[in-house]
Scaffold this motif. Structure first.
Motif, PDB file in Angstrom:
ATOM      1  N   ALA A   1      30.018  -5.008  27.204  1.00  0.00           N
ATOM      2  CA  ALA A   1      31.064  -4.791  26.203  1.00  0.00           C
ATOM      3  C   ALA A   1      32.376  -5.418  26.650  1.00  0.00           C
ATOM      4  CB  ALA A   1      31.234  -3.297  25.956  1.00  0.00           C
ATOM      5  N   THR A   2      32.394  -6.736  26.808  1.00  0.00           N
ATOM      6  CA  THR A   2      33.621  -7.387  27.249  1.00  0.00           C
ATOM      7  C   THR A   2      34.754  -7.171  26.236  1.00  0.00           C
ATOM      8  OG1 THR A   2      34.686  -9.523  27.626  1.00  0.00           O
ATOM      9  CG2 THR A   2      32.691  -9.542  26.299  1.00  0.00           C
ATOM     10  N   PRO A   3      35.928  -6.782  26.684  1.00  0.00           N
ATOM     11  CA  PRO A   3      37.037  -6.539  25.760  1.00  0.00           C
ATOM     12  C   PRO A   3      37.643  -7.829  25.206  1.00  0.00           C
ATOM     13  CG  PRO A   3      37.750  -6.230  28.021  1.00  0.00           C
ATOM     14  CD  PRO A   3      36.270  -6.465  28.066  1.00  0.00           C
ATOM     15  N   PHE A   4      37.242  -8.973  25.732  1.00  0.00           N
ATOM     16  CA  PHE A   4      37.864 -10.232  25.314  1.00  0.00           C
ATOM     17  C   PHE A   4      37.119 -10.892  24.162  1.00  0.00           C
ATOM     18  CE2 PHE A   4      38.840  -9.713  29.889  1.00  0.00           C
ATOM     19  CZ  PHE A   4      40.201  -9.481  29.748  1.00  0.00           C
ATOM     20  N   ASP A   5      36.021 -10.297  23.732  1.00  0.00           N
ATOM     21  CA  ASP A   5      35.311 -10.819  22.574  1.00  0.00           C
ATOM     22  C   ASP A   5      35.874 -10.142  21.326  1.00  0.00           C
ATOM     23  OD1 ASP A   5      33.440 -11.198  20.456  1.00  0.00           O
ATOM     24  OD2 ASP A   5      31.940 -11.774  21.937  1.00  0.00           O
ATOM     25  N   PRO A   6      36.372 -10.905  20.367  1.00  0.00           N
ATOM     26  CA  PRO A   6      36.983 -10.293  19.169  1.00  0.00           C
ATOM     27  C   PRO A   6      36.012  -9.441  18.360  1.00  0.00           C
ATOM     28  CG  PRO A   6      36.694 -12.674  18.886  1.00  0.00           C
ATOM     29  CD  PRO A   6      36.428 -12.376  20.318  1.00  0.00           C
TER      30      PRO A   6
ATOM     31  N   PRO B   1      40.116  -1.496  35.187  1.00  0.00           N
ATOM     32  CA  PRO B   1      40.534  -2.597  34.305  1.00  0.00           C
ATOM     33  C   PRO B   1      39.685  -2.713  33.049  1.00  0.00           C
ATOM     34  CG  PRO B   1      40.619  -3.333  36.569  1.00  0.00           C
ATOM     35  CD  PRO B   1      39.982  -1.971  36.582  1.00  0.00           C
ATOM     36  N   PHE B   2      38.387  -2.396  33.151  1.00  0.00           N
ATOM     37  CA  PHE B   2      37.500  -2.447  31.992  1.00  0.00           C
ATOM     38  C   PHE B   2      38.030  -1.538  30.887  1.00  0.00           C
ATOM     39  CE2 PHE B   2      33.955  -0.734  29.550  1.00  0.00           C
ATOM     40  CZ  PHE B   2      33.273  -1.882  29.175  1.00  0.00           C
TER      41      PHE B   2
ATOM     42  N   LEU C   1      41.158  -0.142  30.600  1.00  0.00           N
ATOM     43  CA  LEU C   1      42.504  -0.493  30.150  1.00  0.00           C
ATOM     44  C   LEU C   1      42.509  -1.750  29.290  1.00  0.00           C
ATOM     45  CD1 LEU C   1      44.687   0.309  33.303  1.00  0.00           C
ATOM     46  CD2 LEU C   1      44.529   1.600  31.170  1.00  0.00           C
ATOM     47  N   HIS C   2      41.673  -2.716  29.627  1.00  0.00           N
ATOM     48  CA  HIS C   2      41.596  -3.929  28.798  1.00  0.00           C
ATOM     49  C   HIS C   2      41.184  -3.576  27.368  1.00  0.00           C
ATOM     50  CE1 HIS C   2      42.598  -7.314  31.234  1.00  0.00           C
ATOM     51  NE2 HIS C   2      41.655  -7.129  32.124  1.00  0.00           N
ATOM     52  N   HIS C   3      40.228  -2.666  27.242  1.00  0.00           N
ATOM     53  CA  HIS C   3      39.784  -2.255  25.906  1.00  0.00           C
ATOM     54  C   HIS C   3      40.894  -1.512  25.164  1.00  0.00           C
ATOM     55  CE1 HIS C   3      35.661  -3.382  25.076  1.00  0.00           C
ATOM     56  NE2 HIS C   3      35.339  -3.154  26.335  1.00  0.00           N
ATOM     57  N   ILE C   4      41.529  -0.561  25.864  1.00  0.00           N
ATOM     58  CA  ILE C   4      42.572   0.247  25.218  1.00  0.00           C
ATOM     59  C   ILE C   4      43.766  -0.616  24.809  1.00  0.00           C
ATOM     60  CG2 ILE C   4      44.234   2.111  25.622  1.00  0.00           C
ATOM     61  CD1 ILE C   4      42.109   3.431  27.406  1.00  0.00           C
ATOM     62  N   LEU C   5      44.072  -1.630  25.632  1.00  0.00           N
ATOM     63  CA  LEU C   5      45.244  -2.477  25.371  1.00  0.00           C
ATOM     64  C   LEU C   5      44.888  -3.750  24.598  1.00  0.00           C
ATOM     65  CD1 LEU C   5      46.883  -2.112  28.885  1.00  0.00           C
ATOM     66  CD2 LEU C   5      47.852  -1.284  26.745  1.00  0.00           C
ATOM     67  N   LYS C   6      43.686  -3.796  24.078  1.00  0.00           N
ATOM     68  CA  LYS C   6      43.205  -5.014  23.423  1.00  0.00           C
ATOM     69  C   LYS C   6      44.123  -5.469  22.293  1.00  0.00           C
ATOM     70  CE  LYS C   6      39.071  -6.886  21.175  1.00  0.00           C
ATOM     71  NZ  LYS C   6      37.677  -6.607  20.781  1.00  0.00           N
ATOM     72  N   ASP C   7      44.598  -4.521  21.487  1.00  0.00           N
ATOM     73  CA  ASP C   7      45.425  -4.867  20.329  1.00  0.00           C
ATOM     74  C   ASP C   7      46.916  -4.768  20.608  1.00  0.00           C
ATOM     75  OD1 ASP C   7      43.187  -5.342  18.667  1.00  0.00           O
ATOM     76  OD2 ASP C   7      42.943  -3.182  18.363  1.00  0.00           O
ATOM     77  N   ALA C   8      47.284  -4.489  21.854  1.00  0.00           N
ATOM     78  CA  ALA C   8      48.708  -4.417  22.200  1.00  0.00           C
ATOM     79  C   ALA C   8      49.328  -5.811  22.179  1.00  0.00           C
ATOM     80  CB  ALA C   8      48.876  -3.788  23.580  1.00  0.00           C
ATOM     81  N   THR C   9      50.588  -5.889  21.782  1.00  0.00           N
ATOM     82  CA  THR C   9      51.284  -7.174  21.839  1.00  0.00           C
ATOM     83  C   THR C   9      51.509  -7.545  23.295  1.00  0.00           C
ATOM     84  OG1 THR C   9      53.494  -6.202  21.854  1.00  0.00           O
ATOM     85  CG2 THR C   9      52.482  -6.601  19.684  1.00  0.00           C
ATOM     86  N   GLN C  10      51.879  -8.789  23.532  1.00  0.00           N
ATOM     87  CA  GLN C  10      52.119  -9.232  24.904  1.00  0.00           C
ATOM     88  C   GLN C  10      53.239  -8.413  25.551  1.00  0.00           C
ATOM     89  OE1 GLN C  10      49.969 -10.992  26.081  1.00  0.00           O
ATOM     90  NE2 GLN C  10      50.625 -12.544  27.531  1.00  0.00           N
ATOM     91  N   ALA C  11      54.298  -8.133  24.778  1.00  0.00           N
ATOM     92  CA  ALA C  11      55.422  -7.354  25.299  1.00  0.00           C
ATOM     93  C   ALA C  11      54.986  -5.929  25.631  1.00  0.00           C
ATOM     94  CB  ALA C  11      56.563  -7.333  24.283  1.00  0.00           C
ATOM     95  N   GLU C  12      54.181  -5.314  24.742  1.00  0.00           N
ATOM     96  CA  GLU C  12      53.695  -3.956  24.991  1.00  0.00           C
ATOM     97  C   GLU C  12      52.789  -3.924  26.219  1.00  0.00           C
ATOM     98  OE1 GLU C  12      53.552  -2.280  20.366  1.00  0.00           O
ATOM     99  OE2 GLU C  12      51.809  -3.310  21.239  1.00  0.00           O
ATOM    100  N   TYR C  13      51.936  -4.923  26.330  1.00  0.00           N
ATOM    101  CA  TYR C  13      51.005  -5.010  27.452  1.00  0.00           C
ATOM    102  C   TYR C  13      51.770  -5.063  28.774  1.00  0.00           C
ATOM    103  CZ  TYR C  13      46.772  -6.612  29.914  1.00  0.00           C
ATOM    104  OH  TYR C  13      45.695  -6.726  30.761  1.00  0.00           O
TER     105      TYR C  13
END
Length: 271
Positions: free
Chosen positions: A7-12, A64-65, A67-79
């Motif tokens: 379940a990679t978080p980088f796949d849309p 990281p697995f 957090l990457h999922h939870i922050l997937k839709d965060a903007t760059q500034a929010e991230y």
């Protein structure tokens, strides 16, 4: 997504199906919670950005697995803001440091066994994942119990690791572990944003670094050979984490030997 393993978080195409978590206030723990609410991660990001979350330490196994999922839709500034504000305790990395770099990439199940915590993965869910079946195709009740088990086990491991860290070196050692684990956040930034590499400079430096590396390897292997003694019957290699660990911290080195059993099988499965 059938085109990706895991379940990679980088796949849309991938999304969070269900979240499991628990809060630990002054080590008084609540029951694990689960939610299949689609806005759960967005709500958490909004709480962090507003400063309404009372928690600054986040615990997970290979965190990281999560957090990457939870922050997937965060903007760059929010991230960037969230990663600059929080601390993480990665139970896998904490064990790596506390075991003096001997326990590498240890599974949650193995870690639970190490600390005497009863834990057994739900075979239905585990086998479904192995077969490439996504979490969205698994019965929600089964998935919820699976998540609760993971959350409970991770929490119990963290509490035992924290106590062990205090026994090893007090609050200063805990602070050291937190500083070391903050490197996970730097790695997360690189994984999300990528790293720009100057290939021309890289190739120019490659030969010089390789030469230095070869020289150092020869020196270090000589140190290992002298340390293990003339009767050592294994192959000395600085790429052996067991050998380096023993050289740095002491202990016994085990080597594998082939012994002729005297039995000969000419045919059949035993041959």
């Amino acid at each position: 997504n059938p085109n990706h393993f895991g379940a990679t978080p980088f796949d849309p195409e991938n999304r969070i199906v269900m979240v499991g978590w628990t809060n630990v206030d002054e080590f008084r723990t609540g029951a694990p919670l689960t939610s299949d609410k689609s806005t759960q991660s967005k709500d958490w990001v909004a709480l962090r950005i507003r400063g309404d979350s009372p928690y600054n330490l986040y615990v997970g196994h290979n965190i990281p697995f999560d957090l990457h999922h939870i922050l997937k839709d965060a903007t760059q500034a929010e991230y960037h803001q969230i990663l600059s504000e929080i601390w993480v305790w990665d139970t896998m990395i904490a064990e790596y440091y506390m075991s003096r770099q001997e326990s590498k990439s240890i599974s949650l199940e193995s870690l639970a066994s190490l600390y005497g915590i009863p834990f057994k993965k739900d075979e239905t869910v585990a086998e479904s994942f192995k077969a490439g079946i996504g979490a969205d195709k698994i019965d929600s009740k089964v998935l919820k119990e699976y998540l609760k088990g993971d959350v409970n086990t991770t929490r119990d491991i963290f509490l035992k690791q924290h106590k062990r860290a205090l026994d090893i070196g007090g609050p200063e050692y805990v602070e050291y572990l937190l500083e070391m684990m903050s490197a996970r956040l730097a790695t997360m930034l690189m994984e999300r944003n990528g790293c720009t590499i100057n290939t021309k400079t890289f190739m120019e430096d490659k030969y010089e670094i390789s030469s230095d590396s070869d020289f150092l390897e020869a020196q270090l292997e000589n140190h290992l050979f002298r340390a293990f003694g003339p009767n050592f019957d294994g192959e000395v290699s600085i790429r052996s984490s067991k050998q380096v660990h023993t050289y740095l911290f002491g202990g016994m080195i085990k080597t594998k030997q082939q012994v002729d059993s005297g039995e000969v099988y000419k045919t059949g499965p035993k041959k």
